[in-house]
Design a protein around this motif. Structure first.
Motif, short mmCIF file in Angstrom:
data_model
loop_
_atom_site.label_atom_id
_atom_site.label_comp_id
_atom_site.label_asym_id
_atom_site.label_seq_id
_atom_site.Cartn_x
_atom_site.Cartn_y
_atom_site.Cartn_z
N HIS A 146 0.84 -1.20 0.00
CA HIS A 146 0.00 0.00 0.00
C HIS A 146 0.87 1.26 0.00
O HIS A 146 0.60 2.22 -0.74
CB HIS A 146 -0.91 0.01 1.23
N VAL A 147 1.91 1.27 0.83
CA VAL A 147 2.76 2.45 0.94
C VAL A 147 3.53 2.69 -0.36
O VAL A 147 3.67 3.83 -0.81
CB VAL A 147 3.73 2.32 2.13
N GLN A 148 4.01 1.63 -0.98
CA GLN A 148 4.72 1.79 -2.25
C GLN A 148 3.82 2.39 -3.32
O GLN A 148 4.22 3.31 -4.05
CB GLN A 148 5.28 0.44 -2.71
N PHE A 158 1.73 15.07 -6.93
CA PHE A 158 1.88 15.99 -5.80
C PHE A 158 1.64 17.45 -6.20
O PHE A 158 1.18 18.25 -5.38
CB PHE A 158 3.26 15.84 -5.16
N ARG A 159 1.91 17.81 -7.45
CA ARG A 159 1.74 19.21 -7.86
C ARG A 159 0.27 19.65 -7.84
O ARG A 159 -0.01 20.84 -7.73
CB ARG A 159 2.33 19.43 -9.25
N SER A 160 -0.64 18.70 -7.94
CA SER A 160 -2.07 19.05 -7.88
C SER A 160 -2.62 18.95 -6.47
O SER A 160 -3.80 19.24 -6.24
CB SER A 160 -2.87 18.15 -8.82
N GLN A 161 -1.79 18.53 -5.52
CA GLN A 161 -2.18 18.40 -4.11
C GLN A 161 -3.49 17.63 -3.94
O GLN A 161 -4.49 18.17 -3.43
CB GLN A 161 -2.28 19.78 -3.46
N PRO A 162 -3.53 16.38 -4.36
CA PRO A 162 -4.75 15.59 -4.20
C PRO A 162 -5.05 15.35 -2.72
O PRO A 162 -4.15 15.35 -1.88
CB PRO A 162 -4.40 14.27 -4.89
N THR A 163 -6.32 15.14 -2.41
CA THR A 163 -6.69 14.85 -1.02
C THR A 163 -6.29 13.41 -0.68
O THR A 163 -6.20 12.54 -1.56
CB THR A 163 -8.19 15.01 -0.81
N LEU A 164 -6.08 13.16 0.60
CA LEU A 164 -5.76 11.81 1.03
C LEU A 164 -6.94 10.88 0.79
O LEU A 164 -6.75 9.69 0.50
CB LEU A 164 -5.37 11.81 2.52
N ALA A 165 -8.16 11.40 0.89
CA ALA A 165 -9.34 10.57 0.64
C ALA A 165 -9.34 10.07 -0.80
O ALA A 165 -9.66 8.90 -1.07
CB ALA A 165 -10.61 11.37 0.94
N LEU A 166 -8.97 10.94 -1.74
CA LEU A 166 -8.92 10.55 -3.15
C LEU A 166 -7.84 9.50 -3.38
O LEU A 166 -8.08 8.49 -4.05
CB LEU A 166 -8.66 11.78 -4.02
N LEU A 178 -4.91 4.11 5.34
CA LEU A 178 -3.73 4.70 4.71
C LEU A 178 -2.81 5.30 5.76
O LEU A 178 -1.58 5.10 5.71
CB LEU A 178 -4.16 5.77 3.71
N ASN A 179 -3.38 6.02 6.71
CA ASN A 179 -2.56 6.58 7.79
C ASN A 179 -1.90 5.49 8.61
O ASN A 179 -0.74 5.60 9.01
CB ASN A 179 -3.41 7.47 8.69
N ARG A 180 -2.64 4.42 8.86
CA ARG A 180 -2.11 3.33 9.68
C ARG A 180 -0.91 2.66 9.01
O ARG A 180 0.11 2.41 9.65
CB ARG A 180 -3.19 2.31 9.98
N VAL A 181 -1.02 2.36 7.70
CA VAL A 181 0.09 1.69 7.04
C VAL A 181 1.29 2.63 6.90
O VAL A 181 2.44 2.18 6.95
CB VAL A 181 -0.33 1.10 5.68
N CYS A 182 1.05 3.93 6.72
CA CYS A 182 2.17 4.87 6.65
C CYS A 182 2.90 4.95 7.98
O CYS A 182 4.14 4.97 8.02
CB CYS A 182 1.67 6.25 6.22
N ALA A 190 0.25 9.77 6.56
CA ALA A 190 0.21 9.89 5.11
C ALA A 190 0.39 11.33 4.65
O ALA A 190 1.05 11.59 3.64
CB ALA A 190 -1.11 9.32 4.58
N LEU A 191 -0.21 12.28 5.37
CA LEU A 191 -0.10 13.67 4.97
C LEU A 191 1.34 14.14 4.97
O LEU A 191 1.73 14.98 4.14
CB LEU A 191 -0.94 14.56 5.89
N ALA A 192 2.17 13.59 5.85
CA ALA A 192 3.59 13.96 5.88
C ALA A 192 4.30 13.56 4.60
O ALA A 192 5.27 14.20 4.20
CB ALA A 192 4.27 13.34 7.09
#
Length: 252
Positions: A146-148, A158-166, A178-182, A190-192
């Motif tokens: 998942h992280v890869q 990253f240049r479009s700054q997608p949301t983590l939900a997307l 996603l946060n848990r696996v990061c 994940a936001l980091a």
């Protein structure tokens, strides 16, 4: 690129993903791909910087997910000079250097074997409390996968700054997962990852181009240069203008 900094003796001041560790040999520091970093080395420092394509290292460790997850995070460790762990790391680094210098048959295979040996030694010697349990390889394998994929999506968008939900939806998991696996694999949310990639690109533009702050902000998806300045200062402790005046970072 994935980097392993091994200091045999001497000292250095590092900047690593927001931390500023003072390094004193013998020590080792791991820098995964895309993690902002820099070093200021003291005179007469002795050591080795090993740089390898991160996807290649991941392929070598494909069937050992707990070890891959253990290594793919920014971290460092010091040892007493006479510690057996320090000696084991130094021996593995020396073997990798010898394999690199060797021009004999099957050199690539010897290099991979030496790199794997170093990975095993580091996996054993780095702090126990952060190590993933070998008893849950399937879970570790899923988390690493998942992280890869998440990092690949961040790199592409990253240049479009997608949301983590997307991004989580594209991975087929929830933002909470996603946060848990990061946290599990990288040691931070994940936001980091997204913020770190934005900061890294901003630092590159500031150091190596003549683009204005407004142009850099727009190229990174910030509608307002003032908001970009505040974001950059929160992440680095410097305004973009002040960081540019510091000049390009010193690094391996």
């Amino acid at each position: 690129l994935f980097q392993i900094l091994h200091i045999q003796q001497g000292s250095a001041q590092a900047a690593l993903d927001g931390a500023s560790p003072a390094l004193q040999g013998p020590c080792v520091l791991l820098v995964p791909a895309l993690v902002p970093h820099g070093f200021v080395f003291a005179p007469q420092v002795e050591g080795t910087v090993i740089t390898v394509l991160e996807p290649h290292l991941q392929r070598l460790l494909h069937n050992v997910a707990p070890l891959a997850a253990r290594l793919m995070r920014p971290q460092w460790r010091h040892w007493p000079a006479d510690d057996a762990g320090a000696a084991a790391v130094a021996a593995a680094v020396a073997q990798l250097q010898a394999s690199y210098a060797d021009s004999g048959a099957w050199r690539d295979l010897a290099l991979d074997a030496a790199l794997l040996q170093l990975a095993v030694v580091l996996g054993r010697q780095l702090p126990e409390e952060a190590r993933l349990s070998a008893a849950t390889p399937a879970s570790g394998d899923r988390a690493l996968g998942h992280v890869q994929r998440f990092r690949a999506l961040v790199e592409a968008r990253f240049r479009s700054q997608p949301t983590l939900a997307l991004l989580a939806r594209e991975l087929g998991i929830t933002p909470t997962q996603l946060n848990r696996v990061c946290h599990q694999v990288l040691g931070h949310p994940a936001l980091a990852v997204l913020h770190g990639r934005l900061v890294l690109e901003a630092q590159r533009d500031l150091a190596y181009t003549a683009l204005s702050i407004k142009q850099i902000a727009g190229g990174l998806g910030f509608a307002d240069a003032g908001y970009f300045t505040r974001f950059f200062q929160r992440q680095t402790g410097h305004t973009p203008s002040a960081w540019r005046m510091l000049g390009p970072p010193t690094g391996p």
